[in-house]
Design a protein around this motif. Structure first.
Motif, PDB file in Angstrom:
ATOM      1  N   ARG A   1      57.118  29.224  46.480  1.00 45.03           N
ATOM      2  CA  ARG A   1      56.508  28.530  47.616  1.00 45.03           C
ATOM      3  C   ARG A   1      55.003  28.380  47.442  1.00 45.03           C
ATOM      4  O   ARG A   1      54.410  27.415  47.894  1.00 45.03           O
ATOM      5  CB  ARG A   1      56.777  29.291  48.911  1.00 45.03           C
ATOM      6  CG  ARG A   1      58.215  29.219  49.319  1.00 45.03           C
ATOM      7  CD  ARG A   1      58.413  29.910  50.637  1.00 45.03           C
ATOM      8  NE  ARG A   1      59.844  30.045  50.901  1.00 45.03           N
ATOM      9  CZ  ARG A   1      60.343  30.641  51.942  1.00 45.03           C
ATOM     10  NH1 ARG A   1      59.546  31.183  52.842  1.00 45.03           N
ATOM     11  NH2 ARG A   1      61.632  30.721  52.106  1.00 45.03           N
ATOM     12  N   GLU A   2      54.376  29.389  46.814  1.00 44.24           N
ATOM     13  CA  GLU A   2      52.935  29.331  46.589  1.00 44.24           C
ATOM     14  C   GLU A   2      52.608  29.912  45.218  1.00 44.24           C
ATOM     15  O   GLU A   2      53.355  30.713  44.685  1.00 44.24           O
ATOM     16  CB  GLU A   2      52.186  30.098  47.673  1.00 44.24           C
ATOM     17  CG  GLU A   2      52.496  31.575  47.727  1.00 44.24           C
ATOM     18  CD  GLU A   2      51.704  32.300  48.792  1.00 44.24           C
ATOM     19  OE1 GLU A   2      50.655  31.782  49.203  1.00 44.24           O
ATOM     20  OE2 GLU A   2      52.132  33.381  49.203  1.00 44.24           O
ATOM     21  N   SER A   3      51.483  29.498  44.675  1.00 50.32           N
ATOM     22  CA  SER A   3      51.021  30.015  43.392  1.00 50.32           C
ATOM     23  C   SER A   3      50.259  31.310  43.632  1.00 50.32           C
ATOM     24  O   SER A   3      49.344  31.353  44.454  1.00 50.32           O
ATOM     25  CB  SER A   3      50.116  29.003  42.703  1.00 50.32           C
ATOM     26  OG  SER A   3      50.845  27.845  42.406  1.00 50.32           O
ATOM     27  N   LEU A   4      50.639  32.355  42.899  1.00 49.79           N
ATOM     28  CA  LEU A   4      50.047  33.660  43.126  1.00 49.79           C
ATOM     29  C   LEU A   4      50.145  34.491  41.851  1.00 49.79           C
ATOM     30  O   LEU A   4      51.188  34.518  41.200  1.00 49.79           O
ATOM     31  CB  LEU A   4      50.797  34.356  44.269  1.00 49.79           C
ATOM     32  CG  LEU A   4      50.320  35.705  44.745  1.00 49.79           C
ATOM     33  CD1 LEU A   4      48.916  35.582  45.340  1.00 49.79           C
ATOM     34  CD2 LEU A   4      51.269  36.250  45.785  1.00 49.79           C
TER      35      LEU A   4
ATOM     36  N   SER B   1      53.815  33.909  40.441  1.00 45.98           N
ATOM     37  CA  SER B   1      54.681  32.982  41.161  1.00 45.98           C
ATOM     38  C   SER B   1      54.028  31.610  41.041  1.00 45.98           C
ATOM     39  O   SER B   1      52.854  31.457  41.370  1.00 45.98           O
ATOM     40  CB  SER B   1      54.805  33.381  42.624  1.00 45.98           C
ATOM     41  OG  SER B   1      55.349  34.667  42.738  1.00 45.98           O
TER      42      SER B   1
ATOM     43  N   LYS C   1      54.264  27.294  41.668  1.00 50.39           N
ATOM     44  CA  LYS C   1      54.894  26.195  42.394  1.00 50.39           C
ATOM     45  C   LYS C   1      55.608  25.232  41.448  1.00 50.39           C
ATOM     46  O   LYS C   1      56.608  24.632  41.805  1.00 50.39           O
ATOM     47  CB  LYS C   1      53.837  25.406  43.179  1.00 50.39           C
ATOM     48  CG  LYS C   1      53.350  26.068  44.420  1.00 50.39           C
ATOM     49  CD  LYS C   1      52.390  25.141  45.150  1.00 50.39           C
ATOM     50  CE  LYS C   1      51.957  25.703  46.464  1.00 50.39           C
ATOM     51  NZ  LYS C   1      51.055  24.784  47.176  1.00 50.39           N
TER      52      LYS C   1
END
Length: 73
Positions: free
Chosen positions: A13-16, A27, A29
């Motif tokens: 869901r999000e870049s992390l 993580s 996208k």
């Protein structure tokens, strides 16, 4: 030159980028298609370490979920 062992999760869901239990986890996208996830990983690591994208490279695991990423000094 530090070498990070990063476990990648595409289509998130999000870049992390975070450290979990002493290991790096990213993580992303982007989907793992046409190198999009690898390009996003390089940009994310470069931003996290305050380096230009050109100083970050994927040494091994370009097609795998576990990658060795090198950050040049």
């Amino acid at each position: 030159m530090p070498v990070l062992l990063v476990k990648v999760k595409p289509n998130a869901r999000e870049s992390l980028l975070q450290q979990v239990d002493g290991h790096w986890q990213a993580s992303l996208k982007s989907p793992p298609v046409d190198g999009k996830a690898n390009a996003e990983l390089i940009a994310l690591v470069a931003k996290a370490f305050g380096k230009p994208r050109s100083s970050v490279s994927i040494k091994t695991g370009a097609g795998a979920r576990i990658k060795r990423v090198e950050v040049a000094d």
